[in-house]
Design a protein around this motif. Structure first.
Motif, PDB file in Angstrom:
ATOM      1  N   THR A   1      -4.138  27.855  82.472  1.00  0.00           N
ATOM      2  CA  THR A   1      -4.051  26.890  83.676  1.00  0.00           C
ATOM      3  C   THR A   1      -2.784  27.527  84.579  1.00  0.00           C
ATOM      4  OG1 THR A   1      -2.541  25.582  82.473  1.00  0.00           O
ATOM      5  CG2 THR A   1      -5.085  25.190  82.909  1.00  0.00           C
ATOM      6  N   ARG A   2      -1.844  28.176  83.899  1.00  0.00           N
ATOM      7  CA  ARG A   2      -0.643  28.738  84.420  1.00  0.00           C
ATOM      8  C   ARG A   2      -0.863  29.943  85.285  1.00  0.00           C
ATOM      9  NH1 ARG A   2       4.654  29.577  81.335  1.00  0.00           N
ATOM     10  NH2 ARG A   2       5.481  27.876  82.444  1.00  0.00           N
TER      11      ARG A   2
ATOM     12  N   SER B   1      -0.890  30.351  89.575  1.00  0.00           N
ATOM     13  CA  SER B   1      -0.087  31.405  90.015  1.00  0.00           C
ATOM     14  C   SER B   1      -1.032  32.255  90.751  1.00  0.00           C
ATOM     15  CB  SER B   1       0.545  32.120  88.843  1.00  0.00           C
ATOM     16  OG  SER B   1       1.167  33.143  89.382  1.00  0.00           O
ATOM     17  N   MET B   2      -2.117  32.725  90.417  1.00  0.00           N
ATOM     18  CA  MET B   2      -2.944  33.453  91.267  1.00  0.00           C
ATOM     19  C   MET B   2      -3.270  32.713  92.474  1.00  0.00           C
ATOM     20  SD  MET B   2      -5.516  35.170  88.639  1.00  0.00           S
ATOM     21  CE  MET B   2      -6.585  33.952  88.349  1.00  0.00           C
ATOM     22  N   ALA B   3      -3.873  31.401  92.368  1.00  0.00           N
ATOM     23  CA  ALA B   3      -4.093  30.611  93.762  1.00  0.00           C
ATOM     24  C   ALA B   3      -2.922  30.371  94.762  1.00  0.00           C
ATOM     25  CB  ALA B   3      -4.525  29.447  93.378  1.00  0.00           C
ATOM     26  N   ALA B   4      -1.716  30.210  94.188  1.00  0.00           N
ATOM     27  CA  ALA B   4      -0.569  30.119  95.102  1.00  0.00           C
ATOM     28  C   ALA B   4      -0.324  31.439  95.749  1.00  0.00           C
ATOM     29  CB  ALA B   4       0.518  29.600  94.294  1.00  0.00           C
ATOM     30  N   LYS B   5      -0.261  32.574  94.828  1.00  0.00           N
ATOM     31  CA  LYS B   5       0.018  33.832  95.514  1.00  0.00           C
ATOM     32  C   LYS B   5      -1.124  33.928  96.778  1.00  0.00           C
ATOM     33  CE  LYS B   5       2.537  35.726  91.720  1.00  0.00           C
ATOM     34  NZ  LYS B   5       2.560  36.680  90.540  1.00  0.00           N
TER      35      LYS B   5
ATOM     36  N   LEU C   1      -5.282  22.751  92.409  1.00  0.00           N
ATOM     37  CA  LEU C   1      -4.256  23.279  92.107  1.00  0.00           C
ATOM     38  C   LEU C   1      -3.451  22.483  91.040  1.00  0.00           C
ATOM     39  CD1 LEU C   1      -2.943  26.088  92.331  1.00  0.00           C
ATOM     40  CD2 LEU C   1      -1.576  25.046  94.372  1.00  0.00           C
ATOM     41  N   PRO C   2      -3.541  21.234  91.080  1.00  0.00           N
ATOM     42  CA  PRO C   2      -2.642  20.374  90.119  1.00  0.00           C
ATOM     43  C   PRO C   2      -2.971  20.497  88.768  1.00  0.00           C
ATOM     44  CG  PRO C   2      -3.207  18.990  92.085  1.00  0.00           C
ATOM     45  CD  PRO C   2      -3.908  20.140  92.247  1.00  0.00           C
ATOM     46  N   THR C   3      -4.515  20.540  88.791  1.00  0.00           N
ATOM     47  CA  THR C   3      -4.802  20.830  87.123  1.00  0.00           C
ATOM     48  C   THR C   3      -4.997  22.336  86.775  1.00  0.00           C
ATOM     49  OG1 THR C   3      -6.976  20.487  87.803  1.00  0.00           O
ATOM     50  CG2 THR C   3      -5.743  18.326  86.967  1.00  0.00           C
ATOM     51  N   ALA C   4      -5.333  23.120  87.758  1.00  0.00           N
ATOM     52  CA  ALA C   4      -5.779  24.461  87.532  1.00  0.00           C
ATOM     53  C   ALA C   4      -6.800  25.076  86.586  1.00  0.00           C
ATOM     54  CB  ALA C   4      -4.452  25.279  87.365  1.00  0.00           C
ATOM     55  N   ASP C   5      -7.669  24.133  86.386  1.00  0.00           N
ATOM     56  CA  ASP C   5      -9.018  24.441  85.385  1.00  0.00           C
ATOM     57  C   ASP C   5     -10.054  25.318  86.758  1.00  0.00           C
ATOM     58  OD1 ASP C   5      -8.182  23.178  83.161  1.00  0.00           O
ATOM     59  OD2 ASP C   5      -9.010  21.457  83.740  1.00  0.00           O
ATOM     60  N   TRP C   6      -9.977  24.884  87.533  1.00  0.00           N
ATOM     61  CA  TRP C   6     -10.611  25.350  88.663  1.00  0.00           C
ATOM     62  C   TRP C   6     -10.046  25.113  89.953  1.00  0.00           C
ATOM     63  CZ3 TRP C   6     -16.506  23.295  89.707  1.00  0.00           C
ATOM     64  CH2 TRP C   6     -17.118  23.707  90.795  1.00  0.00           C
ATOM     65  N   VAL C   7      -9.849  26.026  90.495  1.00  0.00           N
ATOM     66  CA  VAL C   7      -9.208  26.120  91.838  1.00  0.00           C
ATOM     67  C   VAL C   7      -9.911  26.790  93.071  1.00  0.00           C
ATOM     68  CG1 VAL C   7      -7.202  26.744  93.288  1.00  0.00           C
ATOM     69  CG2 VAL C   7      -6.682  26.143  90.747  1.00  0.00           C
ATOM     70  N   LEU C   8     -10.157  26.135  94.008  1.00  0.00           N
ATOM     71  CA  LEU C   8     -11.149  26.430  95.102  1.00  0.00           C
ATOM     72  C   LEU C   8     -10.187  26.924  96.362  1.00  0.00           C
ATOM     73  CD1 LEU C   8     -14.367  25.597  96.327  1.00  0.00           C
ATOM     74  CD2 LEU C   8     -12.591  25.238  97.910  1.00  0.00           C
ATOM     75  N   ILE C   9     -10.485  28.055  96.980  1.00  0.00           N
ATOM     76  CA  ILE C   9      -9.420  28.469  97.903  1.00  0.00           C
ATOM     77  C   ILE C   9     -10.678  28.789  99.097  1.00  0.00           C
ATOM     78  CG2 ILE C   9      -7.776  30.161  99.110  1.00  0.00           C
ATOM     79  CD1 ILE C   9      -6.976  30.446  96.009  1.00  0.00           C
ATOM     80  N   ASP C  10     -10.464  28.087 100.277  1.00  0.00           N
ATOM     81  CA  ASP C  10     -11.375  28.100 101.279  1.00  0.00           C
ATOM     82  C   ASP C  10     -10.630  29.008 102.276  1.00  0.00           C
ATOM     83  OD1 ASP C  10     -12.997  28.077 103.509  1.00  0.00           O
ATOM     84  OD2 ASP C  10     -13.628  25.730 103.256  1.00  0.00           O
ATOM     85  N   ALA C  11     -11.074  30.153 102.591  1.00  0.00           N
ATOM     86  CA  ALA C  11     -10.357  30.979 103.613  1.00  0.00           C
ATOM     87  C   ALA C  11     -11.323  31.340 104.679  1.00  0.00           C
ATOM     88  CB  ALA C  11     -10.061  32.222 103.049  1.00  0.00           C
TER      89      ALA C  11
END
Length: 103
Positions: A35-36, A40-44, A62-72
């Protein structure tokens, strides 16, 4: 996706969505080992998108970071812990019988 490679993402896959969905042109799926690392990957990646394109992407999970979705916008990025990625198997769902391309 260079950002994901730099952060040692695992099994990065790019799925073209043009003609399949109006939500985006591409979907990128990648894993982090913990999760860490996923957080980190998502934030960067979100920071790099903002720096390059001048807009902040929408980030969920992002809070749990099991699955983070980034919509660009034209590209949607899913970052998973490996067991969560296996459970949801997005590559299979979105490939519609095609082989998803390795990035």
């Amino acid at each position: 996706m260079n950002s994901l490679d730099d952060d040692q993402a695992v099994e990065t896959v790019s799925i073209p969505l043009a003609g399949k969905s109006s939500i985006a042109d591409y979907m990128v799926v990648a894993s982090g080992r913990s999760t860490r690392q996923v957080a980190s990957m998502a934030a960067k990646l979100a920071e790099k998108i903002k720096a390059e394109f001048g807009r902040s992407p929408r980030v969920e999970g992002l809070p749990t970071a099991d699955w983070v979705l980034i919509d660009a916008g034209d590209v949607i990025v899913h970052l998973f812990r490996p067991e969560v990625r296996t459970f949801y198997n997005l590559e299979r769902m979105w490939s519609f019988g095609e082989t998803a391309g390795q990035a």
